[in-house]
Structures are given as C-alpha cells and as structure tokens.
Design a protein around this motif. Structure first.
Motif, PDB file in Angstrom:
ATOM      1  N   UNK A  56      22.401  14.128   0.061  1.00  0.00           N
ATOM      2  CA  UNK A  56      22.812  15.211  -0.823  1.00  0.00           C
ATOM      3  C   UNK A  56      21.840  15.401  -1.967  1.00  0.00           C
ATOM      4  N   UNK A  57      21.342  14.297  -2.506  1.00  0.00           N
ATOM      5  CA  UNK A  57      20.361  14.383  -3.591  1.00  0.00           C
ATOM      6  C   UNK A  57      19.022  14.909  -3.101  1.00  0.00           C
ATOM      7  N   UNK A  58      18.750  14.748  -1.810  1.00  0.00           N
ATOM      8  CA  UNK A  58      17.477  15.206  -1.256  1.00  0.00           C
ATOM      9  C   UNK A  58      17.458  16.706  -1.030  1.00  0.00           C
TER      10      UNK A  58
ATOM     11  N   UNK B   1      23.519  15.148  -6.673  1.00  0.00           N
ATOM     12  CA  UNK B   1      23.224  16.514  -7.112  1.00  0.00           C
ATOM     13  C   UNK B   1      21.865  16.891  -6.546  1.00  0.00           C
ATOM     14  N   UNK B   2      21.799  18.046  -5.886  1.00  0.00           N
ATOM     15  CA  UNK B   2      20.665  18.328  -5.023  1.00  0.00           C
ATOM     16  C   UNK B   2      19.401  18.807  -5.722  1.00  0.00           C
ATOM     17  N   UNK B   3      19.486  19.450  -6.890  1.00  0.00           N
ATOM     18  CA  UNK B   3      18.265  19.902  -7.566  1.00  0.00           C
ATOM     19  C   UNK B   3      18.569  20.138  -9.038  1.00  0.00           C
TER      20      UNK B   3
ATOM     21  N   UNK C 218      16.364  16.129  -7.147  1.00  0.00           N
ATOM     22  CA  UNK C 218      17.791  15.845  -7.262  1.00  0.00           C
ATOM     23  C   UNK C 218      18.079  14.446  -7.770  1.00  0.00           C
ATOM     24  N   UNK C 219      19.352  14.170  -7.994  1.00  0.00           N
ATOM     25  CA  UNK C 219      19.773  12.891  -8.542  1.00  0.00           C
ATOM     26  C   UNK C 219      21.108  12.468  -7.966  1.00  0.00           C
TER      27      UNK C 219
END
Length: 367
Positions: A290-292, A316-318, A251-252
């Motif tokens: 959330x990114x994780x 963004x998660x994935x 994610x990012x």
C-alpha cells in the motif's frame, strides 16, 4: 523507498521548567521518563521508574581521537562533550552538545531516547544501571533492566555494540541516529522487532504519541526523518486526525498505538486516509505494498486490553500532505439504542424494545 511513520497514543507528563541557573545539573521528570543533565553526561536515565542507564555520553570522533574503523568492544570511558538542557516541553526535552550532536528524550511509554549525529561523526557510550545487562541481537543491542527490556537501533551509517565493560557503545556517521526504545516486560515481541527493523532500514520516518491526560489530548513526535512533520487534531469525540506533511513524494507506513481514551474503543477501529476508508491488509507485505503506491491500507497488529490500547499500521501511498483519521466505536454510544426513555438503564430492555418494534411492524402490515 517506503517510509514508516509510527504513532503511539500514550499518556504524557508535565515536567518542571528548567532555569538558566540549573545548566550544570538540570533535570527532566515526566510520567514515564526521568533523567538529569550533569556536565558531560545524561545521568540516571529511567523509564517507568526503573533506571536503565547510569550515564550516557556523546563525543565527536575527532575530539576523541578516533579515525577510520572503530573497535567498539574496546571503546570505553569516553570523556563526552559538554551537555546542556536546551529546551523542554510538556512531552519532551532537547539536550545540545558541544560536539554538534543533539539528544532528544521523549516522555512516552517506550521512553524514547534519540542521539542525532548532526553534521559530524559521533561516538556514544551508555553505561548501564547496576542491575542492567546488554547483549547483541543481530544489528541491535538489547538492554535488560529487570522489569523492562530496551533496544538500541542505528538509523543510517553506523554501528552499535557491547564493549568489554558490558556497556553500550556506538559510532555514528554524520546525519545518522542512535535510537533507544524501551518496553515493559514481555512486550518486545516479534511485531516490536519488526518495527525496530523498519526504523533501522530507514523506512521509519517518525513515531507520533497521542493520548489523553487529565482530560486533555497531548501529542509528541519522535522524528527519524527530517523530511516529515506531523500535526494532531482531536476536535471530534472518539477520533484522532493526523496531518502528515512530507517534502518527498514516496509513501509511508504509519504505525499507530491508540488508546481508547483517544478513539473511544480499540475493539472496532476504523481508519481513513483523506476521508476515504483504507482497505484492511492481512500481512505486513500487503501493508507495505500500500505504501508503494497501490492504495491506503491498514492492519491491527496488536491489542493490549489491560492498558486499553491497540497498535494499527497504516500504509499511505504518496505525499506531500495527507490526512489520516482513526476512530473507534464508543461502547456507551452503541448500546441501548432506543427511543424509549430509560431503556439504556434497564437490563434486557434493548432486546425487548426491538421485539416490540418488530411486533408493531407486523401488526401494521396485517392491518
């Protein structure tokens, strides 16, 4: 590992086009960034009309005769490799070097300058403008040029320091990057420093700059990770849609500075990922969770009313490909919502119309 994609929605310029005959002294002139490429150096690098560096030189460590550990404090007066302005667009310029490094300049309000080492180790020396000074702040070097303050950040294996001449010196292992970001006076606050840390530790994939210029939306990407690409679409009024494509699944976190020209209003922003509303986070740790992989989240980290822009962090998660949408309520569209002709232009008519509607409804019920 969570990654950070930072997007700033900014005004871009239309520089002139360089010709092959100008290779010995080429220049770039944008709305925010100006410089020349002359022989072995980038010269007169300025952001917002204020000169920051008199010249910037890049050379491979092997050609400079360095090996093993480098004492950056005593590294001064490097020759530099031959430079040429390889390409330029409406919003950026790419400078190639004979040492294999690549330098990119981005015409953003933060005046991004990025030195990418490429496949071999490089050294960099940035001589400051006459009124500028540099100081070490942890792993970052801060440059004060009067009305602006900038920061040098190393992404990957490398180091940046201030040498005995008071200039900036850096060594970069292969595939590392040296990033410079510039801020108007007072803008380099704790949030900006947190962003720098996310770039330095490898969590930042890119910054995407998008804003309206001369009635047209333009965009520019500053890339920190070669695994990420972005594409901006603004077909809908008061909405910016960013397609983010990554070749890895992690994610990012997307840090986005949006102007009200692009989204309609920065006071009532909404964020969606793949069409689903993102949850609002209250802390940076919640955001990064959330990114994780927990869920898409966002947080408004700052608002600059004078410049009509706001900074929004979106997790963004994935991946591989996701779509992020940002929009703001347009004040002109949200006021005077009445079917009575001319109501928008009459002071106080909106409340009167609402009261009239309420009385009508009550009368109907009594009847």
């Amino acid at each position: 590992m969570s990654l950070l994609l930072m997007t700033s929605l900014l005004v871009m310029a239309v520089p002139g086009t360089a010709t092959a005959q100008e290779s010995s002294n080429e220049s770039f002139a944008g709305a925010h960034v100006d410089f020349a490429v002359d022989g072995n150096a980038i010269t007169d690098f300025s952001v917002a009309g204020e000169q920051t560096f008199s010249d910037v030189r890049v050379q491979s460590q092997s050609d400079a005769g360095f090996g093993g550990d480098i004492d950056l404090r005593t590294m001064m007066g490097i020759d530099g490799a031959g430079l040429s302005l390889a390409a330029q667009t409406q919003t950026s310029a790419t400078i190639s070097t004979q040492s294999g490094a690549e330098v990119s300049a981005h015409d953003t309000q933060q005046g991004h300058l990025v030195v990418s080492a490429g496949g071999s180790s490089q050294i960099v020396e940035a001589d400051l403008a006459s009124d500028a000074s540099a100081s070490v702040e942890g792993d970052t070097v801060v440059v004060d040029s009067g009305e602006r303050e900038g920061a040098f950040i190393v992404v990957g294996d490398g180091e940046v320091a201030v040498n005995e001449d008071g200039n900036v010196a850096a060594d970069l292992s292969s595939d590392a990057k040296l990033v410079f970001r510039s801020y108007a006076e007072g803008e380099r606050d704790e949030q900006a420093k947190a962003e720098e840390a996310l770039i330095a530790n490898g969590s930042a994939a890119a910054e995407l700059a998008v804003e309206q210029r001369d009635g047209e939306i333009v965009s520019e990407t500053v890339t920190y990770s070669e695994e990420t690409t972005t594409e901006v679409s603004t077909e809908t009024k008061n909405q910016v849609e960013v397609t983010i494509d990554r070749s890895v699944s992690e994610g990012t976190v997307v840090l986005t500075t949006v102007s009200e020209e692009a989204v309609g209003s920065v006071e009532n922003l909404s964020v969606a990922v793949d069409g689903e509303a993102a949850a609002e986070a209250s802390t940076m740790s919640e955001l990064e969770a959330g990114a994780a992989g927990e869920e898409p989240r966002y947080m408004v980290t700052s608002t600059n009313e004078a410049q009509g822009e706001a900074t929004v962090a979106v997790a963004i998660d994935h991946f591989s490909e996701r779509t992020m949408t940002m929009s703001g309520e347009d004040a002109d569209d949200s006021e005077g919502d009445s079917s009575i002709p001319g109501a928008d232009s009459l002071p106080g008519f909106g409340p009167i119309a609402a009261l009239f509607g309420l009385l009508t409804a009550v009368g109907a019920r009594l009847r």
